[in-house]
Every structure is written in C-alpha cells, then in structure tokens.
Scaffold this motif. Structure first.
Motif, PDB file in Angstrom:
ATOM      1  N   SER A  75       0.851  -1.218   0.081  1.00 40.05           N
ATOM      2  CA  SER A  75      -0.059   0.044  -0.174  1.00 40.05           C
ATOM      3  C   SER A  75       0.914   1.261   0.060  1.00 40.05           C
ATOM      4  CB  SER A  75      -0.807  -0.010   1.275  1.00 40.05           C
ATOM      5  OG  SER A  75      -1.682   1.192   1.329  1.00 40.05           O
ATOM      6  N   PRO A  76       1.377   1.773  -1.225  1.00 39.39           N
ATOM      7  CA  PRO A  76       2.189   2.747  -1.190  1.00 39.39           C
ATOM      8  C   PRO A  76       1.720   4.118  -0.713  1.00 39.39           C
ATOM      9  CG  PRO A  76       1.612   2.191  -3.475  1.00 39.39           C
ATOM     10  CD  PRO A  76       0.893   1.179  -2.389  1.00 39.39           C
ATOM     11  N   GLY A  77       2.446   5.057  -0.307  1.00 42.34           N
ATOM     12  CA  GLY A  77       2.282   6.389  -0.245  1.00 42.34           C
ATOM     13  C   GLY A  77       2.258   7.282  -1.241  1.00 42.34           C
ATOM     14  N   PHE A  78       1.821   8.547  -1.099  1.00 40.73           N
ATOM     15  CA  PHE A  78       1.805   9.295  -2.175  1.00 40.73           C
ATOM     16  C   PHE A  78       2.335  10.587  -1.848  1.00 40.73           C
ATOM     17  CE2 PHE A  78      -1.315   6.331  -3.097  1.00 40.73           C
ATOM     18  CZ  PHE A  78      -1.171   6.132  -4.422  1.00 40.73           C
ATOM     19  N   TYR A  79       3.013  10.884  -0.728  1.00 41.95           N
ATOM     20  CA  TYR A  79       3.701  12.297  -0.356  1.00 41.95           C
ATOM     21  C   TYR A  79       4.938  12.289  -1.111  1.00 41.95           C
ATOM     22  CZ  TYR A  79       6.720   9.196   2.641  1.00 41.95           C
ATOM     23  OH  TYR A  79       7.780   8.031   3.142  1.00 41.95           O
ATOM     24  N   HIS A  80       5.487  11.405  -1.792  1.00 50.14           N
ATOM     25  CA  HIS A  80       6.690  11.552  -2.781  1.00 50.14           C
ATOM     26  C   HIS A  80       6.275  11.900  -4.099  1.00 50.14           C
ATOM     27  CE1 HIS A  80       5.577   7.182  -3.385  1.00 50.14           C
ATOM     28  NE2 HIS A  80       6.424   7.264  -4.470  1.00 50.14           N
ATOM     29  N   ARG A  81       5.009  12.108  -4.396  1.00 44.80           N
ATOM     30  CA  ARG A  81       4.339  12.698  -5.407  1.00 44.80           C
ATOM     31  C   ARG A  81       4.618  11.801  -6.683  1.00 44.80           C
ATOM     32  NH1 ARG A  81       5.245  18.892  -4.854  1.00 44.80           N
ATOM     33  NH2 ARG A  81       4.221  18.935  -2.967  1.00 44.80           N
ATOM     34  N   PRO A  82       4.143  10.327  -6.734  1.00 42.44           N
ATOM     35  CA  PRO A  82       4.751   9.281  -7.646  1.00 42.44           C
ATOM     36  C   PRO A  82       4.148   9.898  -9.112  1.00 42.44           C
ATOM     37  CG  PRO A  82       2.877   8.453  -6.483  1.00 42.44           C
ATOM     38  CD  PRO A  82       3.514   9.913  -5.820  1.00 42.44           C
ATOM     39  N   LYS A  83       5.282   9.833 -10.074  1.00 40.62           N
ATOM     40  CA  LYS A  83       4.578  10.202 -11.635  1.00 40.62           C
ATOM     41  C   LYS A  83       4.679   8.767 -12.469  1.00 40.62           C
ATOM     42  CE  LYS A  83       7.430  14.091 -11.458  1.00 40.62           C
ATOM     43  NZ  LYS A  83       7.880  14.190 -10.105  1.00 40.62           N
ATOM     44  N   PHE A 123       8.380   2.527  -3.605  1.00 35.64           N
ATOM     45  CA  PHE A 123       7.938   3.050  -2.265  1.00 35.64           C
ATOM     46  C   PHE A 123       7.897   1.678  -1.395  1.00 35.64           C
ATOM     47  CE2 PHE A 123       5.087   3.969   1.158  1.00 35.64           C
ATOM     48  CZ  PHE A 123       5.548   5.072   1.719  1.00 35.64           C
ATOM     49  N   ILE A 124       7.362   0.678  -2.068  1.00 37.68           N
ATOM     50  CA  ILE A 124       7.232  -0.578  -1.116  1.00 37.68           C
ATOM     51  C   ILE A 124       8.607  -1.377  -1.243  1.00 37.68           C
ATOM     52  CG2 ILE A 124       6.175  -3.007  -1.085  1.00 37.68           C
ATOM     53  CD1 ILE A 124       4.422  -0.471  -0.315  1.00 37.68           C
ATOM     54  N   THR A 125       9.427  -1.228  -2.048  1.00 41.33           N
ATOM     55  CA  THR A 125      10.697  -1.665  -2.041  1.00 41.33           C
ATOM     56  C   THR A 125      11.615  -0.834  -1.419  1.00 41.33           C
ATOM     57  OG1 THR A 125      10.682  -2.611  -4.426  1.00 41.33           O
ATOM     58  CG2 THR A 125      12.798  -1.865  -3.547  1.00 41.33           C
ATOM     59  N   GLN A 126      11.349   0.354  -1.095  1.00 39.69           N
ATOM     60  CA  GLN A 126      12.204   1.097  -0.106  1.00 39.69           C
ATOM     61  C   GLN A 126      11.992   0.653   1.187  1.00 39.69           C
ATOM     62  OE1 GLN A 126      14.473   4.115  -0.921  1.00 39.69           O
ATOM     63  NE2 GLN A 126      15.191   3.115   1.006  1.00 39.69           N
ATOM     64  N   ARG A 127      10.736   0.493   1.604  1.00 39.09           N
ATOM     65  CA  ARG A 127      10.306  -0.082   3.063  1.00 39.09           C
ATOM     66  C   ARG A 127      10.749  -1.256   3.310  1.00 39.09           C
ATOM     67  NH1 ARG A 127       9.864   2.731   6.470  1.00 39.09           N
ATOM     68  NH2 ARG A 127       7.923   1.916   7.364  1.00 39.09           N
ATOM     69  N   ILE A 128      10.769  -2.347   2.310  1.00 42.39           N
ATOM     70  CA  ILE A 128      11.345  -3.773   2.672  1.00 42.39           C
ATOM     71  C   ILE A 128      12.703  -3.408   2.981  1.00 42.39           C
ATOM     72  CG2 ILE A 128      11.731  -5.818   1.362  1.00 42.39           C
ATOM     73  CD1 ILE A 128       9.117  -5.649  -0.189  1.00 42.39           C
ATOM     74  N   LEU A 129      13.456  -2.620   2.108  1.00 38.93           N
ATOM     75  CA  LEU A 129      15.076  -2.574   2.014  1.00 38.93           C
ATOM     76  C   LEU A 129      15.403  -2.102   3.543  1.00 38.93           C
ATOM     77  CD1 LEU A 129      15.873  -1.694  -1.197  1.00 38.93           C
ATOM     78  CD2 LEU A 129      16.225  -4.056  -0.287  1.00 38.93           C
ATOM     79  N   ASP A 130      14.612  -1.082   4.035  1.00 39.23           N
ATOM     80  CA  ASP A 130      14.641  -0.509   5.344  1.00 39.23           C
ATOM     81  C   ASP A 130      14.729  -1.531   6.331  1.00 39.23           C
ATOM     82  OD1 ASP A 130      15.172   2.008   4.068  1.00 39.23           O
ATOM     83  OD2 ASP A 130      13.190   2.770   4.572  1.00 39.23           O
ATOM     84  N   GLY A 143      17.785  -3.775   6.650  1.00 36.46           N
ATOM     85  CA  GLY A 143      18.852  -3.256   6.984  1.00 36.46           C
ATOM     86  C   GLY A 143      19.909  -2.896   5.400  1.00 36.46           C
ATOM     87  N   LEU A 144      19.225  -2.806   4.432  1.00 35.72           N
ATOM     88  CA  LEU A 144      20.000  -2.725   2.993  1.00 35.72           C
ATOM     89  C   LEU A 144      19.623  -1.221   2.761  1.00 35.72           C
ATOM     90  CD1 LEU A 144      19.125  -6.038   1.213  1.00 35.72           C
ATOM     91  CD2 LEU A 144      21.162  -5.293   2.461  1.00 35.72           C
ATOM     92  N   SER A 145      20.564  -0.775   1.910  1.00 35.30           N
ATOM     93  CA  SER A 145      20.296   0.723   1.455  1.00 35.30           C
ATOM     94  C   SER A 145      20.155   0.791  -0.081  1.00 35.30           C
ATOM     95  CB  SER A 145      21.609   1.576   1.979  1.00 35.30           C
ATOM     96  OG  SER A 145      21.419   2.683   1.718  1.00 35.30           O
ATOM     97  N   ALA A 146      19.381   1.038  -0.503  1.00 38.25           N
ATOM     98  CA  ALA A 146      19.166   1.749  -1.898  1.00 38.25           C
ATOM     99  C   ALA A 146      18.002   2.532  -2.033  1.00 38.25           C
ATOM    100  CB  ALA A 146      18.802   0.448  -2.861  1.00 38.25           C
ATOM    101  N   GLU A 147      18.257   3.731  -2.563  1.00 33.58           N
ATOM    102  CA  GLU A 147      17.389   4.887  -2.543  1.00 33.58           C
ATOM    103  C   GLU A 147      16.401   4.594  -3.851  1.00 33.58           C
ATOM    104  OE1 GLU A 147      16.898   6.954  -0.133  1.00 33.58           O
ATOM    105  OE2 GLU A 147      18.721   5.828   0.753  1.00 33.58           O
ATOM    106  N   ARG A 148      15.219   4.071  -3.439  1.00 35.96           N
ATOM    107  CA  ARG A 148      14.216   3.741  -4.446  1.00 35.96           C
ATOM    108  C   ARG A 148      12.988   5.049  -4.449  1.00 35.96           C
ATOM    109  NH1 ARG A 148      12.920   2.683  -7.938  1.00 35.96           N
ATOM    110  NH2 ARG A 148      11.387   1.049  -8.146  1.00 35.96           N
ATOM    111  N   ALA A 149      12.875   5.635  -3.526  1.00 31.86           N
ATOM    112  CA  ALA A 149      11.912   6.439  -3.152  1.00 31.86           C
ATOM    113  C   ALA A 149      12.419   7.545  -2.287  1.00 31.86           C
ATOM    114  CB  ALA A 149      10.633   5.889  -2.616  1.00 31.86           C
ATOM    115  N   PRO A 150      11.785   8.832  -2.243  1.00 27.31           N
ATOM    116  CA  PRO A 150      12.218   9.858  -1.298  1.00 27.31           C
ATOM    117  C   PRO A 150      11.487   9.523  -0.071  1.00 27.31           C
ATOM    118  CG  PRO A 150      11.252  10.764  -3.390  1.00 27.31           C
ATOM    119  CD  PRO A 150      11.351   9.262  -3.530  1.00 27.31           C
TER     120      PRO A 150
END
Length: 193
Positions: free
Chosen positions: A153-161, A169-176, A179-186
C-alpha cells in the motif's frame, strides 16, 4: 590485497497473490545488494505469467539460486543456513495463514518458519483487499510470531509520476527493514525527484 565483502543472503518468496510487479521491482533492486535465494510457489508461476507475461526462468538472472517449492531439503529449509532475512512478496492470504500457524509443508513456508524460529527478519507483503476476518487474525498471529506485515500500500507524499515510483516506495520500505540501503523513493521531508 583486501578481500571482497560477501553480500548478505536474502530469501525471497513469491506466492500466488496479485502483485508480481512488486516482486520484480524488489528482485531488480537487490541486484548487487544481496545474494538472492528465490523460491516460487505454484500459484506464483501462474500469476507471474498472468500479470507480467513472464515465466520463472525469466527471473533466474535476478537470483543467485532458485529452488523448487517442493524441495524441503534445500539449504534455505535449515536454520544453519544463515541469512539476513526473508521477504514473501506478494504474500497470498493462504501462505500468510500457513506461516502464522507454523505450517511448513512447502519450501517457501518452511523457509519462513525457519526465519521465525531463528528470530531473523521475515517480511510478509500482502496485497489483497478487502481483508476478511480470518486473514486479519492470521496477520496478528504472524506478527505475534515475529513476522512483519508490510502491506503493498504505497504512500503518495513522494508525488509518484509513474507505476515504478509506487513500486519503489514498497521496495524502499522492505529494504529499510532488512538493513539494506538503496534509494528507491524519497523519504518524508525529502524533495521528490
């Protein structure tokens, strides 16, 4: 000469729920970040084709090793096979219920059981809606057992295009949570790209 650092091992399970684009985004993002050990349920193979026009073989290049769901003797079925965590994405209501009850009748559910018993991160990514009471109860049981429920259930505050932004957004939350780092969403408070 300095030895190259080993990548952390991650188990990724795909089940027969809708949401294969989330799985593909995660697998692509994990390239170079983790040694991916992949297992697909029978249902996942069907949904992968229906949603993406892909066969399991199309995912092989995204994994270090791929296992058959019936292979209960595979390394990921043992607690002695050390990993940094496991993600089930998408996670069907049936698989979630089996994990919540400790039913380890397939390699995917056995690997999840191992992550719970070894107190390693186990992230379940359901996508289904609405949620009936049995599934809600299974989510509580799985959480009590040590799993993290992370709905797709992705958020929208990052203004997806585009859709990729929502998947990221979901991948970023999973990685967080792994403990893995990859910037997939602001992140909140960061300007959107």
């Amino acid at each position: 000469m300095e030895a190259m650092a080993e990548l952390p091992r991650m188990v990724v399970g795909l089940t027969g729920a809708s949401g294969m684009p989330y799985a593909l985004d995660l697998l692509e993002t994990l390239q170079g970040l983790a040694e991916v050990h992949l297992v697909l349920s029978q249902g996942a193979k069907r949904v992968l084709w229906e949603e993406m026009g892909l066969s399991p073989k199309d995912l092989y290049p995204l994994a270090s090793r791929v296992y058959k769901d019936g292979d209960l003797g595979a390394p990921i079925a043992s607690g002695s096979f050390r990993t940094q965590g496991m993600v089930v994405v998408p996670c069907s209501a049936t698989t979630l219920s089996k994990i919540a009850l400790g039913l380890a009748d397939t390699l995917l559910t056995r690997a999840a059981y191992v992550h719970l018993k070894e107190r390693r991160p186990l992230i379940l990514v359901p996508r289904e809606a609405p949620l009936p009471l049995p599934t809600l109860r299974a989510m509580v049981q799985a959480t009590e057992a040590g799993a993290l429920i992370l709905p797709a259930s992705p958020g929208f505050y990052h203004r997806p295009k585009e859709i990729r932004d929502l998947l990221g957004f979901i991948t970023q939350r999973i990685l967080d949570h792994l403990g893995l780092s990859a910037e997939r969403a602001p992140r909140w408070g960061e300007p959107p790209s």
